[in-house]
Design a protein around this motif. Structure first.
Motif, PDB file in Angstrom:
ATOM      1  N   SER A  23       0.835  -1.199   0.000  1.00  0.00           N
ATOM      2  CA  SER A  23       0.000   0.000   0.000  1.00  0.00           C
ATOM      3  C   SER A  23       0.868   1.246   0.000  1.00  0.00           C
ATOM      4  CB  SER A  23      -0.931   0.022   1.219  1.00  0.00           C
ATOM      5  OG  SER A  23      -0.235   0.410   2.394  1.00  0.00           O
ATOM      6  N   ALA A  24       0.266   2.348  -0.435  1.00  0.00           N
ATOM      7  CA  ALA A  24       0.920   3.659  -0.409  1.00  0.00           C
ATOM      8  C   ALA A  24      -0.117   4.707  -0.036  1.00  0.00           C
ATOM      9  CB  ALA A  24       1.548   3.985  -1.764  1.00  0.00           C
ATOM     10  N   PRO A  25       0.303   5.759   0.674  1.00  0.00           N
ATOM     11  CA  PRO A  25      -0.662   6.764   1.124  1.00  0.00           C
ATOM     12  C   PRO A  25      -0.982   7.802   0.062  1.00  0.00           C
ATOM     13  CG  PRO A  25       1.518   7.361   1.892  1.00  0.00           C
ATOM     14  CD  PRO A  25       1.669   6.040   1.172  1.00  0.00           C
TER      15      PRO A  25
ATOM     16  N   LEU B  67      -5.290   7.676   4.010  1.00  0.00           N
ATOM     17  CA  LEU B  67      -6.195   6.966   3.115  1.00  0.00           C
ATOM     18  C   LEU B  67      -5.275   6.403   2.047  1.00  0.00           C
ATOM     19  CD1 LEU B  67      -9.137   9.519   2.755  1.00  0.00           C
ATOM     20  CD2 LEU B  67      -9.060   7.474   4.202  1.00  0.00           C
ATOM     21  N   ARG B  68      -5.331   5.101   1.807  1.00  0.00           N
ATOM     22  CA  ARG B  68      -4.271   4.445   1.057  1.00  0.00           C
ATOM     23  C   ARG B  68      -4.809   3.698  -0.154  1.00  0.00           C
ATOM     24  NH1 ARG B  68       0.170   4.520   4.580  1.00  0.00           N
ATOM     25  NH2 ARG B  68       1.330   2.981   3.360  1.00  0.00           N
ATOM     26  N   THR B  69      -3.897   3.479  -1.092  1.00  0.00           N
ATOM     27  CA  THR B  69      -4.161   2.595  -2.218  1.00  0.00           C
ATOM     28  C   THR B  69      -3.446   1.276  -1.944  1.00  0.00           C
ATOM     29  OG1 THR B  69      -4.467   4.360  -3.828  1.00  0.00           O
ATOM     30  CG2 THR B  69      -3.731   2.231  -4.681  1.00  0.00           C
TER      31      THR B  69
ATOM     32  N   GLU C  64     -12.631  10.445   8.658  1.00  0.00           N
ATOM     33  CA  GLU C  64     -11.787  10.684   9.825  1.00  0.00           C
ATOM     34  C   GLU C  64     -10.518   9.862   9.625  1.00  0.00           C
ATOM     35  OE1 GLU C  64     -12.068  10.479  14.714  1.00  0.00           O
ATOM     36  OE2 GLU C  64     -13.835  10.078  13.474  1.00  0.00           O
ATOM     37  N   THR C  65      -9.382  10.529   9.546  1.00  0.00           N
ATOM     38  CA  THR C  65      -8.142   9.838   9.216  1.00  0.00           C
ATOM     39  C   THR C  65      -6.965  10.570   9.858  1.00  0.00           C
ATOM     40  OG1 THR C  65      -6.815   8.966   7.370  1.00  0.00           O
ATOM     41  CG2 THR C  65      -7.937  11.060   6.993  1.00  0.00           C
ATOM     42  N   SER C  66      -5.767  10.368   9.343  1.00  0.00           N
ATOM     43  CA  SER C  66      -4.587  11.014   9.931  1.00  0.00           C
ATOM     44  C   SER C  66      -3.645  11.463   8.819  1.00  0.00           C
ATOM     45  CB  SER C  66      -3.852  10.060  10.878  1.00  0.00           C
ATOM     46  OG  SER C  66      -3.442   8.886  10.204  1.00  0.00           O
ATOM     47  N   ILE C  67      -2.759  12.407   9.157  1.00  0.00           N
ATOM     48  CA  ILE C  67      -1.716  12.851   8.245  1.00  0.00           C
ATOM     49  C   ILE C  67      -0.356  12.629   8.905  1.00  0.00           C
ATOM     50  CG2 ILE C  67      -3.081  14.483   6.906  1.00  0.00           C
ATOM     51  CD1 ILE C  67      -2.134  16.714   8.711  1.00  0.00           C
TER      52      ILE C  67
END
Length: 401
Positions: free
Chosen positions: A14-16, A40-42, A374-377
């Motif tokens: 995965s990558a962000p 949020l990732r692929t 709702e996520t993070s950076i």
């Protein structure tokens, strides 16, 4: 470490995505911008195919493409066949050849066509004479076309997977649920190839999006120079998509026109945005054991000031004004991220904010017709996942493909 070539099992990588924390538009005029990994990732799943079929399934855009290796082998003479070669930019002749090979009819969606071309270019260029049957599924949490780096995350996942499959980088497999990360040298190679995939899709990208997707954390970008930041804490945010479409080109042109018309007014605003980026960088890098509440208060102030500046230079929008009004009623602080004129915004969530406040804000934003996560950076970059470490919703998504 294990080499994928000797393994008969699936890979999960995965990558962000990315958001601009501060500095959008000012960066076009030589100022600093801070780009951060968005959690949020692929995700990509790669399995060896027992026959000579190459299949790539992109359920997010409703596309499934299949080629036989024998169809692709004649193309290899037009691509670098030496597996040790360095990445080079795709030529117009190569892209024309791939368009013919992909065989898309007139009227095909750009997203579908460009995703296929980027895959074919990376597959043929990276694997060279060792092309083999593969079954690839790519599933993303990132909405396409929202300025969140979805194409870069896709290119980074493809590059990491194909470099691993071809044995050009290691396969950092761990037991249990611990995610694997590549070495600095391997990450540099992943990033270089992902940049070529981005060129297929965007023509002349800055390289920031693929660098964030590869390295994660936060990057400083100024005058074409990309510098990773140190010790970046994860910050919890609401990410909101207003669903209002916008043209980055038109918005950038509008800021340039204002700068030419009112240089004594707009230049100081751009310089202030630059100072905001510097102050934010100082706070984030000075944090060795988490941010204090006082530091969160400063970050909130910087967000408010920058949002006002972005309105001054003409990249705000009524949808973003409404978003900021909703969140400020709940004591939260928001700013646009990216081009503006609609698009997306981020809202900082302090660790002491009550859950009921967050839920109420999310509900009100949703009632406005917005899409809210709702996520993070500050998220980690490209990673290899043991299947046991994948979230249940990701496992279900792959099972349902």
């Amino acid at each position: 470490m294990q080499n994928y070539v000797a393994m008969d099992k699936e890979l999960f990588i995965s990558a962000p995505g990315k958001v601009i924390l501060h500095g959008e538009h000012a960066v076009v005029h030589g100022k600093m911008a801070l780009a951060v990994g968005l959690n949020l990732r692929t995700f990509i799943q790669v399995k060896p195919h027992r026959d000579s079929t190459v299949l790539i399934n992109l359920p997010n855009i409703g596309t499934k493409l299949t080629w036989d290796v024998s169809e692709l082998q004649p193309l290899l003479t037009r691509f670098q066949g030496d597996p040790g070669h360095e990445p080079v930019s795709p030529s117009s002749e190569q892209l024309d050849l791939l368009k013919t090979c992909a065989g898309f009819p007139e009227g095909s969606k750009d997203t579908e066509r460009l995703a296929a071309l980027a895959f074919l270019y990376l597959y043929l260029s990276i694997c060279g004479r060792d092309i083999k049957g593969l079954n690839i599924v790519v599933w993303s949490q990132l909405p396409p076309g929202a300025g969140l780096g979805s194409s870069a995350a896709y290119s980074v996942c493809l590059a990491a997977a194909l470099l691993t499959v071809s044995g050009r980088i290691s396969c950092p497999v761990h037991e249990g649920t611990e995610d694997g990360r590549w070495t600095e040298t391997e990450l540099k190679l992943i990033n270089s190839w992902a940049f070529q995939g981005e060129k297929v899709i965007h023509g002349n990208p800055s390289g920031v999006d693929n660098a964030v997707a590869t390295l994660g954390g936060a990057l400083q970008y100024q005058a074409g120079q990309i510098t990773p930041m140190k010790r970046v804490p994860l910050l919890q945010i609401l990410l909101t998509n207003t669903r209002v479409p916008r043209s980055t080109k038109i918005l950038v042109s509008g800021v340039k026109d204002k700068l030419l018309k009112y240089p004594g007014i707009i230049e100081p605003v751009l310089s202030s945005i630059h100072a905001i980026s510097q102050e934010c960088q100082h706070i984030l890098e000075a944090s060795t054991s988490g941010l204090s509440m006082d530091q969160y208060s400063v970050l909130e102030e910087l967000i408010d000031i920058n949002q006002h500046h972005l309105n001054v230079i003409g990249v705000g929008h009524p949808s973003l004004d409404r978003l900021c009004q909703v969140t400020v009623l709940h004591g939260l602080h928001s700013k646009l991220t990216g081009a503006g004129g609609g698009g997306c915004a981020i809202t900082l969530l302090r660790p002491d904010v009550d859950r009921s406040v967050v839920e109420a804000a999310k509900q009100q934003l949703t009632d406005c017709g917005y899409q809210c996560w709702e996520t993070s950076i500050g998220a980690p970059g490209v990673s290899l996942h043991p299947s046991l470490s994948l979230p249940q919703d990701i496992i279900r998504a792959f099972r349902n493909v």
